[in-house]
Design a protein around this motif. Structure first.
Motif, short mmCIF file in Angstrom:
data_model
loop_
_atom_site.label_atom_id
_atom_site.label_comp_id
_atom_site.label_asym_id
_atom_site.label_seq_id
_atom_site.Cartn_x
_atom_site.Cartn_y
_atom_site.Cartn_z
N PHE A 29 0.86 -1.18 0.00
CA PHE A 29 0.00 0.00 0.00
C PHE A 29 0.89 1.23 0.00
O PHE A 29 1.72 1.40 0.89
N SER A 31 1.23 5.36 -0.03
CA SER A 31 0.56 6.63 0.22
C SER A 31 1.41 7.49 1.13
O SER A 31 2.17 6.98 1.95
N ASP A 36 -5.43 7.62 4.68
CA ASP A 36 -5.77 6.57 3.72
C ASP A 36 -5.28 5.22 4.21
O ASP A 36 -5.97 4.21 4.08
N ALA A 39 -7.54 3.82 6.81
CA ALA A 39 -8.83 3.37 6.28
C ALA A 39 -8.73 2.07 5.48
O ALA A 39 -9.70 1.32 5.41
N LEU A 40 -7.58 1.78 4.91
CA LEU A 40 -7.51 0.70 3.93
C LEU A 40 -6.53 -0.43 4.22
O LEU A 40 -6.70 -1.54 3.74
N LYS A 42 -4.17 -3.45 5.66
CA LYS A 42 -4.28 -4.67 6.47
C LYS A 42 -2.94 -4.89 7.17
O LYS A 42 -1.90 -4.41 6.72
N ILE A 113 -3.84 -3.41 -2.36
CA ILE A 113 -5.08 -3.42 -1.58
C ILE A 113 -6.13 -2.68 -2.39
O ILE A 113 -5.89 -1.57 -2.87
N GLU A 114 -7.30 -3.29 -2.51
CA GLU A 114 -8.40 -2.67 -3.24
C GLU A 114 -9.25 -1.85 -2.27
O GLU A 114 -9.60 -2.32 -1.19
N ALA A 115 -9.57 -0.64 -2.69
CA ALA A 115 -10.48 0.20 -1.88
C ALA A 115 -11.90 -0.31 -2.07
O ALA A 115 -12.30 -0.65 -3.18
N ASP A 116 -12.63 -0.40 -0.98
CA ASP A 116 -14.04 -0.79 -1.10
C ASP A 116 -14.82 0.34 -1.70
O ASP A 116 -14.64 1.50 -1.34
N ASP A 117 -15.69 0.00 -2.61
CA ASP A 117 -16.53 1.03 -3.26
C ASP A 117 -17.76 1.31 -2.45
O ASP A 117 -18.30 0.56 -1.77
#
Length: 117
Positions: A29, A31, A36, A39-40, A42, A113-117
């Motif tokens: 990840f 950033s 961020d 929030a995202l 793991k 990591i995929e952001a949840d929509d």
């Protein structure tokens, strides 16, 4: 991906070493916004950042992350190193840009990591 693989493919320096080199890091990840990450991310992720302050270590601590990669040739100051040592966080540092480091890691099998929509 193992920490020793990350170190090798990114020509990274190990600044602090608490994780076993065979520790498995499943996700990457990237950033400079720690909000961020909170929030995202793991716990079995590598935090890739150019942000060089204690908030990075505090974020890793809150997320139970073991490993941080500083990019763009940034080396953490002694306060950041001390905080990482206190929290048993492994810090790696590479000269690659964030974009290049992420590309190399992805090409070598690290998942994002995929952001949840």
């Amino acid at each position: 991906m193992k920490i020793k693989q990350i170190k090798e493919i990114l020509n990274a320096d190990i600044v602090t070493d608490f994780s076993n080199e065979d520790t498995d890091i499943k996700y990457g990840f990237a950033s400079d916004l720690m909000s961020d990450a909170l929030a995202l991310v793991k716990s079995d992720s590598l935090l890739i950042t150019g942000l060089n302050n204690s908030q990075v270590i505090r974020t890793a601590e809150m997320l139970d992350m073991s490993t941080i990669l500083f990019v763009r040739g940034k080396k953490p100051c002694q306060d950041v190193i001390d905080l990482a040592l206190e929290n048993r966080v492994t810090i790696l540092a590479t000269k690659y840009t964030m974009f290049k480091a992420c590309g190399i890691l992805a090409n070598n099998g690290m998942e994002g990591i995929e952001a949840d929509d």
